[in-house]
Design an enzyme around this catalytic site. Structure first.
Site, short mmCIF file in Angstrom:
data_model
loop_
_atom_site.label_atom_id
_atom_site.label_comp_id
_atom_site.label_asym_id
_atom_site.label_seq_id
_atom_site.Cartn_x
_atom_site.Cartn_y
_atom_site.Cartn_z
N ARG A 97 112.52 9.68 -49.04
CA ARG A 97 111.69 9.80 -49.95
C ARG A 97 110.25 9.66 -50.11
O ARG A 97 110.08 8.70 -50.64
CB ARG A 97 112.59 10.93 -51.01
N THR A 373 107.54 21.44 -42.50
CA THR A 373 108.25 20.34 -42.73
C THR A 373 109.00 20.48 -41.51
O THR A 373 108.79 21.17 -41.16
CB THR A 373 109.60 20.45 -43.59
N THR A 391 108.29 15.07 -43.92
CA THR A 391 107.80 16.22 -43.64
C THR A 391 106.64 15.39 -44.57
O THR A 391 106.90 14.07 -45.09
CB THR A 391 107.94 17.36 -45.35
N ASN A 393 104.99 17.82 -46.45
CA ASN A 393 104.82 18.98 -47.94
C ASN A 393 104.35 20.34 -47.30
O ASN A 393 104.50 20.47 -45.70
CB ASN A 393 104.12 17.80 -49.08
N ASP A 415 105.42 18.34 -55.31
CA ASP A 415 106.69 18.58 -55.57
C ASP A 415 107.43 18.11 -56.60
O ASP A 415 108.05 18.81 -57.22
CB ASP A 415 107.47 17.84 -54.15
N SER A 444 113.42 17.35 -53.73
CA SER A 444 112.57 18.35 -52.75
C SER A 444 113.84 19.52 -52.76
O SER A 444 114.68 19.09 -52.96
CB SER A 444 113.87 16.73 -51.03
N GLY A 465 110.16 24.75 -44.46
CA GLY A 465 110.51 26.04 -45.56
C GLY A 465 110.21 25.78 -46.80
O GLY A 465 110.36 26.53 -47.30
N1 GLY Z 1 108.22 19.09 -49.51
C1 GLY Z 1 109.21 20.39 -49.20
C2 GLY Z 1 110.18 19.93 -50.31
O1 GLY Z 1 110.49 18.45 -49.91
O2 GLY Z 1 111.12 20.85 -50.48
#
Ligand code: GLY
Length: 563
Positions: A97, A373, A391, A393, A415, A444, A465
């Site tokens: 991440r 994503t 992703t 985002n 986020d 996330s 999503g």
């Molecule tokens: N960027 C969407 C998530 O990580 O939930």
């Protein structure tokens, strides 16, 4: 569920006929890749055929998606990889991440009057968090793969260098995102061809991206985090008010973490823990609905949808309150995913009427909706499995392409909680646990997940999503376990989404028959149509025959390929 019912449910998952599904699941005896890009799925299967394992294939697929699926496939973003190793029976997750830059702070998007400045966390350079993808993929390969990094990168390099034919789906996606990409000259030049968008069938060649991939192939992740690519990222930041510095890139590390685990109706559920909320919220919902006879109530009945919505509402309320990066805040994981806690939550359900979420004036997230994503699932001949969700985002992330390097940067800073109580891009209300801090990872919803039995992975699944990811995975598991659907039918089936606030039951277009809609309204649910939710990619493995069944979401362009 009794033993016979369970056996029946499992047996019908093995179906190789289409039934009510958009198509029959793809069958294969040895290995399978399900991704949103047929070209990328083929890259993965070619590696499996040559004897590569599931991790080798997954890393090559992830790099190929950077080229063929630029809205979410990425170098400039981050994600989570869940790995099952058949030799040891263990699962590992790699958390790659993104992290907030060191300079980031709690109120960086708030003006003097406490208002969140429009777009600062969603578009442009200040929205960008420190990317994790190159380091995460390299770590996966080094620890659990068999290929060298340059071998895993080779297919992506060729696709970027020689080009690939733009699909109708990609052509539409690029045109749809013209306003975001068009604001940044480098993105406009590469992805909109300077104002003459790509038509289906035309070749998209990405020379700068090919050079960047070659640099990573030669120099490893260091080339990205400390070498020429790092300098290009920092130049991009410095000249446009972004905050990522050379030290932020140099300090970035992916982290190996244990997955979160629970059970559902005799299956083991293995999924992603913090800094994703995915696994915890998924388990909370499964635990809440476990005793209900959903099969008898029917998959799309008002009673079933009411119960799912109540479970979603409660789990998402906890998400807002308790979840954040567990390296920075205490997350009560054990309690949240415990069965007794779920029983307590279930006791607050009214079997007939919708509960009320808190009296908070909801924002209206729908006009801003775009949830890009991407997820892919892989299994190899030995039963090693990978579920990977990563992703930028938003679609095409922050819209910023690194000049001279040819790849897009994320807008993952959105986020985080920009201000408690103020909805983010997804309309999610978030709390202090997810407030911004330098070095912290934003919360996330990504939910790469396995279902296991007798030590073997039976289901590999995940989806894009935004917050709907968790509910998509939740409903696919119910479709398979409770309703006995094939993997393709489970992925096809209509989806609902409730995220506590706004207090609205969101449904896909034309997905509810009128009397179900009326029955839900009479139970007190506010119903609103949103776009189609998710782009799930699933694989079901029948260990009695060894057959792998792949299902790709008809909502987008993907296709499973096996051999
Ligand atoms: N960027 C969407 C998530 O990580 O939930």
């Amino acid at each position: 569920m009794g033993k016979t019912a369970l056996a029946l449910a499992v047996a019908s998952c093995l179906a190789s006929y289409a039934g009510g599904a958009s198509r029959a699941p793809v069958r294969a005896q040895h290995g399978m890749v399900a991704s949103t890009s047929e070209i990328a799925s083929q890259v993965g299967v070619d590696i499996l055929k040559r004897g590569g394992n599931a991790v080798d294939a997954a890393v090559a697929v992830a790099f190929a998606l950077v080229v063929t699926y630029p809205s979410a496939g990425n170098l400039g973003g981050g994600g989570f990889m869940l790995i099952h190793r058949s030799a040891t029976g263990e699962e590992i997750t790699i958390d790659y991440r993104e992290r907030a830059p060191g300079r980031a702070h709690r109120d960086m998007y708030v003006d003097g009057e406490g208002r969140v400045a429009p777009e600062k966390s969603t578009v442009g350079h200040l929205a960008v968090a420190v990317p994790g993808t190159p380091a995460g993929l390299a770590m996966a390969l080094e620890k659990y793969g068999t290929l060298k990094l340059e071998e895993a990168l080779q297919p992506a390099i060729e696709l970027a260098e020689k080009g690939f034919p733009v699909s109708t789906f990609l052509s539409d996606s690029l045109k749809r995102n013209e306003s975001r990409l068009g604001r940044f000259p480098e993105s406009r030049r590469i992805f909109l061809r300077g104002g003459k968008p790509y038509e289906p069938g035309e070749l998209l060649v990405q020379k700068e991206l090919a050079e960047t991939l070659k640099k990573i192939a030669r120099g490893g992740p260091k080339a990205f985090y400390e070498g020429k690519i790092a300098r290009l990222i920092v130049n991009e930041m410095k000249s446009h008010g972004g905050w990522i510095a050379l030290e932020d890139l140099k300090d970035y590390r992916p982290v190996l973490r244990p997955p979160v685990r629970g059970t559902y109706r005799g299956y083991e559920v293995v999924s992603m823990g913090p800094p994703s909320s995915g696994g915890i919220v998924l388990l909370q919902m499964l635990n809440q609905v476990e005793p209900f006879p959903l099969k008898e109530l029917g998959p799309h009945s008002s009673k079933t949808l009411h119960l799912l919505a109540e479970a979603m509402r409660r789990a998402f309320a906890d998400r807002a309150r308790y979840l954040g990066d567990a390296d920075y805040v205490k997350v009560p994981v054990k309690g949240l995913i415990s069965k007794p806690y779920a029983r307590k939550m279930r006791e607050t359900f009214n079997g007939e009427y919708a509960s009320s979420s808190l009296e908070v004036g909801p924002g209206d997230p729908f006009p801003y909706e775009s949830e890009e994503t991407t997820h892919f699932s892989v299994v190899d001949k030995d039963g090693n499995a990978v579920a990977n969700t990563y992703t930028l985002n938003d679609s095409y992330g922050s819209g910023v392409t690194v000049r001279g390097a040819g790849f897009l940067l994320n807008n993952e800073m959105d986020d985080f909680t920009s201000a408690p109580g103020v909805p983010n891009m997804y309309g999610l209300i978030q709390g202090e646990a997810n407030s911004i801090q330098g070095g912290k990872r934003p919360l996330s919803a990504m939910t790469p997940t396995f279902l296991k039995k007798d030590g073997k992975v039976l289901l590999i699944v995940g989806s894009p999503g935004g917050p709907t990811i968790i509910n998509t995975v939740f409903q696919i598991i119910l479709n398979v376990v409770n309703h006995g659907m094939s993997i393709q039918e489970a992925v096809d089936a209509p989806r609902i989404h409730h995220q506590w606030l706004p207090d609205v039951l969101q449904v896909e277009p034309r997905s509810l028959v009128k009397d179900v809609e009326l029955a839900l309204r009479s139970r007190g649910h506010q119903i609103r149509e949103r776009g189609f939710m998710g782009d799930a990619q699933g694989i079901w493995i029948d260990w009695a025959t060894g057959i792998r069944y792949g299902g790709s979401d008809p909502r987008q362009d993907g296709r499973p390929i096996g051999y």
